[in-house]
Design an enzyme around this catalytic site. Sequence first.
Site, PDB file in Angstrom:
ATOM      1  N   ASN A  94     -23.299  49.321  30.916  1.00 43.10           N
ATOM      2  CA  ASN A  94     -22.328  49.662  31.347  1.00 43.10           C
ATOM      3  C   ASN A  94     -21.309  48.456  31.677  1.00 43.10           C
ATOM      4  OD1 ASN A  94     -21.546  49.409  34.819  1.00 43.10           O
ATOM      5  ND2 ASN A  94     -23.875  49.540  34.235  1.00 43.10           N
ATOM      6  N   ASN A 124     -23.442  49.981  49.309  1.00 40.13           N
ATOM      7  CA  ASN A 124     -23.211  48.690  48.537  1.00 40.13           C
ATOM      8  C   ASN A 124     -21.816  48.064  48.510  1.00 40.13           C
ATOM      9  OD1 ASN A 124     -22.507  47.659  45.652  1.00 40.13           O
ATOM     10  ND2 ASN A 124     -24.838  47.928  45.695  1.00 40.13           N
ATOM     11  N   CYS A 155     -21.329  40.247  41.262  1.00 42.29           N
ATOM     12  CA  CYS A 155     -20.039  40.428  41.208  1.00 42.29           C
ATOM     13  C   CYS A 155     -19.414  39.143  40.832  1.00 42.29           C
ATOM     14  CB  CYS A 155     -18.994  40.684  42.014  1.00 42.29           C
ATOM     15  SG  CYS A 155     -19.823  42.178  43.222  1.00 42.29           S
ATOM     16  N   LYS A 190     -29.044  42.242  46.772  1.00 48.67           N
ATOM     17  CA  LYS A 190     -29.392  42.901  45.718  1.00 48.67           C
ATOM     18  C   LYS A 190     -29.517  41.948  44.461  1.00 48.67           C
ATOM     19  CE  LYS A 190     -28.660  46.712  42.244  1.00 48.67           C
ATOM     20  NZ  LYS A 190     -27.975  47.918  42.279  1.00 48.67           N
ATOM     21  N   ILE A 216     -33.828  45.810  40.037  1.00 46.66           N
ATOM     22  CA  ILE A 216     -33.207  44.866  39.480  1.00 46.66           C
ATOM     23  C   ILE A 216     -31.731  45.458  39.333  1.00 46.66           C
ATOM     24  CG2 ILE A 216     -34.878  43.214  38.527  1.00 46.66           C
ATOM     25  CD1 ILE A 216     -34.073  44.715  35.812  1.00 46.66           C
ATOM     26  N   ASN A 217     -30.603  44.393  39.439  1.00 51.82           N
ATOM     27  CA  ASN A 217     -29.269  44.893  39.056  1.00 51.82           C
ATOM     28  C   ASN A 217     -29.565  44.798  37.468  1.00 51.82           C
ATOM     29  OD1 ASN A 217     -26.499  45.600  38.748  1.00 51.82           O
ATOM     30  ND2 ASN A 217     -26.351  44.363  40.618  1.00 51.82           N
TER      31      ASN A 217
HETATM   32  C1  LIG Z   1     -22.755  53.131  35.475  1.00 52.36           C
HETATM   33  C2  LIG Z   1     -23.354  52.120  36.489  1.00 52.36           C
HETATM   34  C3  LIG Z   1     -22.589  51.527  37.457  1.00 52.36           C
HETATM   35  C4  LIG Z   1     -23.396  50.780  38.380  1.00 52.36           C
HETATM   36  N1  LIG Z   1     -22.555  50.263  39.303  1.00 52.36           N
HETATM   37  C5  LIG Z   1     -23.464  49.470  40.393  1.00 52.36           C
HETATM   38  C6  LIG Z   1     -22.647  48.953  41.713  1.00 52.36           C
HETATM   39  O1  LIG Z   1     -21.606  49.447  41.752  1.00 52.36           O
HETATM   40  N2  LIG Z   1     -23.225  48.161  42.273  1.00 52.36           N
HETATM   41  C7  LIG Z   1     -24.357  47.716  41.956  1.00 52.36           C
HETATM   42  O2  LIG Z   1     -25.142  47.045  42.982  1.00 52.36           O
HETATM   43  N3  LIG Z   1     -25.198  48.174  41.034  1.00 52.36           N
HETATM   44  C8  LIG Z   1     -24.627  48.929  40.046  1.00 52.36           C
HETATM   45  N4  LIG Z   1     -25.264  49.436  38.847  1.00 52.36           N
HETATM   46  C9  LIG Z   1     -26.946  48.905  38.739  1.00 52.36           C
HETATM   47  C10 LIG Z   1     -27.610  50.000  39.350  1.00 52.36           C
HETATM   48  O3  LIG Z   1     -27.404  50.213  40.528  1.00 52.36           O
HETATM   49  C11 LIG Z   1     -29.253  49.534  39.042  1.00 52.36           C
HETATM   50  O4  LIG Z   1     -29.342  48.300  39.597  1.00 52.36           O
HETATM   51  C12 LIG Z   1     -29.539  49.327  37.463  1.00 52.36           C
HETATM   52  O5  LIG Z   1     -28.877  50.177  36.841  1.00 52.36           O
HETATM   53  C13 LIG Z   1     -30.822  49.416  37.169  1.00 52.36           C
HETATM   54  O6  LIG Z   1     -31.605  50.500  37.562  1.00 52.36           O
HETATM   55  P1  LIG Z   1     -31.557  51.946  36.318  1.00 52.36           P
HETATM   56  O7  LIG Z   1     -32.065  51.360  35.257  1.00 52.36           O
HETATM   57  O8  LIG Z   1     -32.310  52.886  37.063  1.00 52.36           O
HETATM   58  O9  LIG Z   1     -30.189  52.245  36.152  1.00 52.36           O
HETATM   59  C14 LIG Z   1     -24.746  50.292  38.128  1.00 52.36           C
HETATM   60  C15 LIG Z   1     -25.489  50.970  37.142  1.00 52.36           C
HETATM   61  C16 LIG Z   1     -24.763  51.636  36.200  1.00 52.36           C
HETATM   62  C17 LIG Z   1     -25.520  52.272  35.131  1.00 52.36           C
END
Ligand SMILES: Cc1cc2nc3c(=O)[nH]c(=O)nc-3n(C[C@H](O)[C@H](O)[C@H](O)COP(=O)(O)O)c2cc1C
Lengths: 327, 262
Positions: A94, A124, A155, A190, A216-217
């Site tokens: 994404n 967040n 960011c 984070k 993790i992010n």
């Molecule tokens: C569509 C999308 C938008 C996200 N937006 C944010 C965000 O605004 N802030 C943030 O800290 N992480 C954001 N993330 C990261 C997720 O919070 C998470 O850390 C990451 O996707 C790993 O977890 P997962 O594999 O379960 O998705 C985003 C992830 C996705 C898929």
Amino acid sequence: MAEERKLGISRENHTKSSSGEQKKGVPDLRTTIAGVEFKNPVMTASGTFGSGMEYGEFVDLNRLGAVVTKGVANVPWPGNPTPRVAEVYGGMLNAIGLQNPGIDVFMERDIPFLKQYDTKIIVNVCGKSVQDYIDVVERLSEEPAVALLEINVSCPNVKEGAIAFGQKAEALYNITSELKKHAKQPIMMKLSPNVTDITEMARAAEAAGADALSLINTITGMKIDIYKRKFVLANKTGGMSGPAIKPIAVRMVYQVAQAVKLPILGMGGIATAEDAIEFLMAGASAVSVGAMNFVNPYATVEVLEGIEAYMKKYQVEKLSDLIGVVE
Amino acid sequence: MKRKVTSKVISQKEISPAIFDLWLETDLAAEARAGQFIGVFPKDKSTLLPRPISICKVREDGKALRIVYRIAGQGTREFSGLREGDEVQIMGPLGNGFPAEAGLGKKVFLMGGGIGIPPMVELAKEIKKQSDDNTVIQSIMGYRDADTFLSEELGKYGEVFIATEDGSVGTKGNVMTAIREKGLEAEVIFACGPMPMLRAIKSYAQEKGIPAYISLEEHMACGVGACLGCVVKTREVDHHSHVNNARICTDGPVFEAGDVEI
Ligand SMILES: Cc1cc2nc3c(=O)[nH]c(=O)nc-3n(C[C@H](O)[C@H](O)[C@H](O)COP(=O)(O)O)c2cc1C
Ligand SMILES: Cc1cc2nc3c(=O)[nH]c(=O)nc-3n(C[C@H](O)[C@H](O)[C@H](O)COP(=O)(O)OP(=O)(O)OC[C@H]3O[C@@H](n4cnc5c(N)ncnc54)[C@H](O)[C@@H]3O)c2cc1C
Ligand code: FES
């Protein structure tokens, strides 16, 4: 209904268990991060659940340990051009570009919405400069319903040539200590996995006074359409998430848990209770379900029920008996 | 209410090369309307995300849905192998749908291009069902070649005009060439198809001063408005995003052409 009753019992039981008379066979799912108690460890990953409104049609938000909201900045951000999402093997990329309506709308609309529910609110926060983050953190300090702040340091830092705050230990230390001065709520940094040594980042955040860590992010990735000879995402690169990243996330949670004393909110590819329990055993005090919400909108509640079932089956009395137990 | 459910394949047939016509038994049908879509989940665990596919028809009893899709990649290829009795996970109904009521008592253009044609079938049915004597439905459908899938069926609801890129059937050219060649007129347009066609329709509608409801497409992840993956630029600041972005999966996929920057 029956399920709600089940949770009701375990909530009642929480009070009892603190006075030491826990009823046999009813696991205590409570967990604590930075002094904040959550009724269970299952949360949503920022950006994958909006502010809960959209998924409220699928799951009872009252059942979640917390809703972690989409990143919010001091002013509205338009985000990136489309395509913003792409599927990859076992996951997705994404590049939303942190589109958000800004803190004013967030305070007027999203917080009152979430306050209707019996779940904790974790906000967040994102920004392009330290001052952007401070502005948001200060606004949020007016709102006692916000339990914890999750600071997204993935960011781009415009002053530092767009290297993310979370990719340099020094920048991470600075932003953490600055925010600590302004935040009323505990702050959870984070961490970005896009670093050489995640423990160095964890230590920097801890030294600067962070109250907790989440990780993790997403992992930076890329996809190319070989027939069009073009990047699939308008942004060229995007953050990878989903089941394919889980082993990396579990490893990083474990490493960080070994390196620092801070409580950890673990995430990365969680689809099932078994996945979540891996994170707990690696050292996370709670878990977030992210991209898998898109695949299974009931995933959060299923993970919660699965953890409870696991604890019953293996006679684990309280969640803390699972945290960091891997050997 | 949106739900993710297990549906059962009633039938599937290939109606044109690589274009499949699939009927699914599901109670989601009861709430579905023209222009809405469902997310269809591939079984292969390497392909996780729901595939957005428009609702082509809703069975009268509200217990079955029909989709018509083209094999475009891994997910749709998997779907093409579904047989009667197979189970498939779907989520829906998603999106806002066409405002069929805007066509009542009017001269209506239904314009479809290629794999944008399927949603026009249910829309034609809905407009026809509520129509009065003044309602006139004209379908203008654009195809690549003589494989003019669904055109016969659309004929049940009104006159059909066909444009083909290779000129093998009807007007040679696209849907715009067809309306000009035939001197067709309308008071409202409903359309779904490739972006160049939608852009042409938008400027045509502006020129004529008539509304055009167009269905947009974008890559999606959640399909329910949570991830902000599927946005389109809007003329006004959007009520949800507070920037000039609306979510195609929830605020759309149907927009009044003048409201979006395409
Ligand atoms: C569509 C999308 C938008 C996200 N937006 C944010 C965000 O605004 N802030 C943030 O800290 N992480 C954001 N993330 C990261 C997720 O919070 C998470 O850390 C990451 O996707 C790993 O977890 P997962 O594999 O379960 O998705 C985003 C992830 C996705 C898929
Ligand atoms: C609202 C809406 C309605 C649609 N209705 C129909 C329909 O009725 N019939 C039909 O044949 N097609 C329709 N499409 C296009 C259809 O979604 C894609 O062809 C399909 O997702 C391709 O999946 P795949 O796995 O075969 O292709 P792959 O290329 O393997 O897919 C990879 C990823 O990209 C996404 N993707 C690929 N192409 C598109 C596209 N054009 N639009 C959106 N996402 C895409 C897939 O969903 C998947 O996540 C619609 C799209 C949208 C947004
Ligand atoms: S696909 Fe997630 S918001 Fe539209």
